[in-house]
Design a protein around this motif. Sequence first.
Motif, PDB file in Angstrom:
ATOM      1  N   LEU A 181       0.821  -1.214   0.000  1.00 25.01           N
ATOM      2  CA  LEU A 181       0.000   0.000   0.000  1.00 25.01           C
ATOM      3  C   LEU A 181       0.855   1.265   0.000  1.00 25.01           C
ATOM      4  O   LEU A 181       0.364   2.352  -0.306  1.00 25.01           O
ATOM      5  CB  LEU A 181      -0.920   0.020   1.224  1.00 25.01           C
ATOM      6  CG  LEU A 181      -2.077  -0.992   1.239  1.00 25.01           C
ATOM      7  CD1 LEU A 181      -2.735  -1.019   2.617  1.00 25.01           C
ATOM      8  CD2 LEU A 181      -3.109  -0.623   0.170  1.00 25.01           C
TER       9      LEU A 181
ATOM     10  N   GLY B   1      -3.302   5.971   5.496  1.00 20.72           N
ATOM     11  CA  GLY B   1      -4.369   5.157   6.060  1.00 20.72           C
ATOM     12  C   GLY B   1      -3.945   4.303   7.233  1.00 20.72           C
ATOM     13  O   GLY B   1      -4.685   4.181   8.224  1.00 20.72           O
TER      14      GLY B   1
ATOM     15  N   GLN C  45      -7.549  -8.049   5.866  1.00 24.39           N
ATOM     16  CA  GLN C  45      -7.017  -7.862   4.519  1.00 24.39           C
ATOM     17  C   GLN C  45      -7.998  -8.435   3.491  1.00 24.39           C
ATOM     18  O   GLN C  45      -8.728  -9.398   3.765  1.00 24.39           O
ATOM     19  CB  GLN C  45      -5.665  -8.542   4.379  1.00 24.39           C
ATOM     20  CG  GLN C  45      -5.676 -10.051   4.581  1.00 24.39           C
ATOM     21  CD  GLN C  45      -4.285 -10.673   4.435  1.00 24.39           C
ATOM     22  OE1 GLN C  45      -3.712 -10.678   3.338  1.00 24.39           O
ATOM     23  NE2 GLN C  45      -3.734 -11.176   5.544  1.00 24.39           N
ATOM     24  N   GLN C  46      -8.000  -7.813   2.320  1.00 21.77           N
ATOM     25  CA  GLN C  46      -8.871  -8.252   1.241  1.00 21.77           C
ATOM     26  C   GLN C  46      -8.035  -8.645   0.021  1.00 21.77           C
ATOM     27  O   GLN C  46      -6.850  -8.302  -0.066  1.00 21.77           O
ATOM     28  CB  GLN C  46      -9.871  -7.149   0.890  1.00 21.77           C
ATOM     29  CG  GLN C  46     -10.723  -6.756   2.097  1.00 21.77           C
ATOM     30  CD  GLN C  46     -11.811  -5.759   1.771  1.00 21.77           C
ATOM     31  OE1 GLN C  46     -12.992  -6.081   1.822  1.00 21.77           O
ATOM     32  NE2 GLN C  46     -11.440  -4.536   1.440  1.00 21.77           N
TER      33      GLN C  46
ATOM     34  N   ASP D   8      -7.796  -7.670  -2.930  1.00 27.45           N
ATOM     35  CA  ASP D   8      -7.195  -6.618  -3.757  1.00 27.45           C
ATOM     36  C   ASP D   8      -6.098  -5.846  -3.021  1.00 27.45           C
ATOM     37  O   ASP D   8      -5.573  -4.851  -3.544  1.00 27.45           O
ATOM     38  CB  ASP D   8      -8.279  -5.657  -4.251  1.00 27.45           C
ATOM     39  CG  ASP D   8      -8.975  -4.904  -3.116  1.00 27.45           C
ATOM     40  OD1 ASP D   8      -8.637  -5.164  -1.935  1.00 27.45           O
ATOM     41  OD2 ASP D   8      -9.854  -4.074  -3.409  1.00 27.45           O
TER      42      ASP D   8
ATOM     43  N   SER E 282      -6.441  -4.214  -0.152  1.00 26.29           N
ATOM     44  CA  SER E 282      -6.988  -3.204   0.744  1.00 26.29           C
ATOM     45  C   SER E 282      -7.283  -3.821   2.117  1.00 26.29           C
ATOM     46  O   SER E 282      -7.184  -5.036   2.305  1.00 26.29           O
ATOM     47  CB  SER E 282      -8.268  -2.607   0.159  1.00 26.29           C
ATOM     48  OG  SER E 282      -9.263  -3.608   0.031  1.00 26.29           O
TER      49      SER E 282
ATOM     50  N   VAL F 249     -12.870   1.203   4.302  1.00 20.99           N
ATOM     51  CA  VAL F 249     -11.788   0.457   3.689  1.00 20.99           C
ATOM     52  C   VAL F 249     -10.563   1.365   3.535  1.00 20.99           C
ATOM     53  O   VAL F 249     -10.682   2.541   3.174  1.00 20.99           O
ATOM     54  CB  VAL F 249     -12.188  -0.086   2.304  1.00 20.99           C
ATOM     55  CG1 VAL F 249     -11.003  -0.787   1.634  1.00 20.99           C
ATOM     56  CG2 VAL F 249     -13.361  -1.050   2.409  1.00 20.99           C
ATOM     57  N   ILE F 250      -9.399   0.807   3.831  1.00 21.24           N
ATOM     58  CA  ILE F 250      -8.136   1.510   3.566  1.00 21.24           C
ATOM     59  C   ILE F 250      -7.549   0.937   2.293  1.00 21.24           C
ATOM     60  O   ILE F 250      -7.318  -0.271   2.179  1.00 21.24           O
ATOM     61  CB  ILE F 250      -7.144   1.337   4.720  1.00 21.24           C
ATOM     62  CG1 ILE F 250      -7.642   2.073   5.959  1.00 21.24           C
ATOM     63  CG2 ILE F 250      -5.755   1.860   4.316  1.00 21.24           C
ATOM     64  CD1 ILE F 250      -6.757   1.851   7.176  1.00 21.24           C
ATOM     65  N   SER F 251      -7.331   1.818   1.310  1.00 22.39           N
ATOM     66  CA  SER F 251      -6.742   1.370   0.047  1.00 22.39           C
ATOM     67  C   SER F 251      -5.566   2.285  -0.278  1.00 22.39           C
ATOM     68  O   SER F 251      -5.280   3.241   0.441  1.00 22.39           O
ATOM     69  CB  SER F 251      -7.779   1.425  -1.066  1.00 22.39           C
ATOM     70  OG  SER F 251      -8.207   2.771  -1.287  1.00 22.39           O
ATOM     71  N   ALA F 252      -4.914   1.982  -1.367  1.00 27.52           N
ATOM     72  CA  ALA F 252      -3.730   2.753  -1.740  1.00 27.52           C
ATOM     73  C   ALA F 252      -4.053   4.218  -2.008  1.00 27.52           C
ATOM     74  O   ALA F 252      -3.158   5.061  -2.032  1.00 27.52           O
ATOM     75  CB  ALA F 252      -3.083   2.125  -2.976  1.00 27.52           C
ATOM     76  N   ASN F 253      -5.313   4.529  -2.233  1.00 25.33           N
ATOM     77  CA  ASN F 253      -5.708   5.905  -2.536  1.00 25.33           C
ATOM     78  C   ASN F 253      -5.951   6.736  -1.285  1.00 25.33           C
ATOM     79  O   ASN F 253      -6.178   7.936  -1.369  1.00 25.33           O
ATOM     80  CB  ASN F 253      -6.982   5.912  -3.383  1.00 25.33           C
ATOM     81  CG  ASN F 253      -6.759   5.269  -4.730  1.00 25.33           C
ATOM     82  OD1 ASN F 253      -5.694   5.439  -5.336  1.00 25.33           O
ATOM     83  ND2 ASN F 253      -7.755   4.532  -5.224  1.00 25.33           N
ATOM     84  N   ASP F 254      -5.938   6.102  -0.112  1.00 23.41           N
ATOM     85  CA  ASP F 254      -6.254   6.822   1.132  1.00 23.41           C
ATOM     86  C   ASP F 254      -5.031   7.496   1.740  1.00 23.41           C
ATOM     87  O   ASP F 254      -3.926   7.016   1.618  1.00 23.41           O
ATOM     88  CB  ASP F 254      -6.848   5.838   2.154  1.00 23.41           C
ATOM     89  CG  ASP F 254      -8.202   5.321   1.694  1.00 23.41           C
ATOM     90  OD1 ASP F 254      -9.047   6.122   1.336  1.00 23.41           O
ATOM     91  OD2 ASP F 254      -8.367   4.079   1.707  1.00 23.41           O
TER      92      ASP F 254
END
Length: 425
Positions: free
Chosen positions: A146, A168, A399-400, A402, A404, A420-425
């Motif tokens: 991430l 995140g 963890q998911q 993808d 996230s 959800v925490i993703s790379a965009n957060d």
Amino acid sequence: MFDLRWIRENPETFDAGMARRGIAPMAKSIIEMDVTRRETQTQLQELQTRRNEASKSIGMAKKNGESADALIAEVADIKSRMTTLEEAEKTTGEQLEGILSGLPNLLRSDIPDGADESDNVCLRTVGELRNFDFEPKQHFEIGEALGFMDFEAAAKLSGARFVVMRSGIARLHRALGQFMMDLHTREHGYTEVIPPLLVRDQVLYGTGQLPKFGEDSFRTEDGLWLIPTAEVPLTNMVADSILDAAELPIRVTALTPCFRSEAGSAGKDTRGMLRQHQFEKTELVSIVHPDESDAELERMTGCAEEVLKRLGLSYRVMVLASGDTGFGAQRTHDIEVWLPGQKAYREISSCSTCGEFQARRMKARFKTAGEKGTSFVHTLNGSGVAVGRCLIAVVENYQQADGSIAIPEALRPYLGGLEVISAND
């Protein structure tokens, strides 16, 4: 720390207790040193009495115009002998203090015997293990992917066993600490404290980190120590005190950074955040009446467990065997959370009752109204829980596929409703 009178009266029990800790019989040598010291003290008292008598006789002799040379010589000899005895008494006392301060607490009789953690006994397992339709990763793999866990940057700043958290995951870490503190203060009855992070020698001595475990902590150039756990300042807040029994129990909690040298841990958990020099932990400390310490340990363990229950994490509670129980503890419950990335349970909290062991070192007593004398309080401490390890558990369990991380419902209010925490957060 131990009561010398108790050792004199219970030498076999003392030696049997030390044997469970892997320590050879010591009662006889301790008692002999104590006898020597007390005999020296008696001699000093006798000499002081004679010195006072002789000094008075010198005054009378001079008043009557008589010679006092013999008495003066006797006083000089007594003074010399007293100096020698005082040095011997001090040396013996320091040696005795050094031995006693380096001895661990006596274990409760119901603690299982065993050499190490492999002999710990599971009291209960709570929660279902999560099923994944993909191979779960370890926390550092997820965090690095991430871009929110940076061990390389931390190494440039500080060396090994540090991490830089961003975005995140940094927010998630902060949310966990806030969630724990709110739970313990609003629902579990603990009073929030912000203690100093730097303490004196005597404070570490009071809770048992000194003199034996100094290498486990960081010491500053001016002689102060960075706290290895908030247990140290929180427990010592009652040092050198005589409390009113009506004040008990005292329950306090703090969320602080902790600093540990991790001496002797070379090669252990070198990847990720499991074993670091700097980490945050929510600490629980109770100061209680001796009659309440057993029940308080169960209560404290339950408070720590509730953190994991609210987060939907599977865990187990272990009672530590004799060879795995810490220096100052009589009985310890370890809470181990399931980490799917490691496919293992790992410790996330230790809750211990210390009896009067720390109280003796700190000189912390209580007095009951209408009763004569004072008694030592009992102290307990526990993690409620380690924030970094809880972060690891949340990251790995939520963890998911993808990459996230889903946010447990209990934490969403602390993250502005983020799910959800993703790379965009």
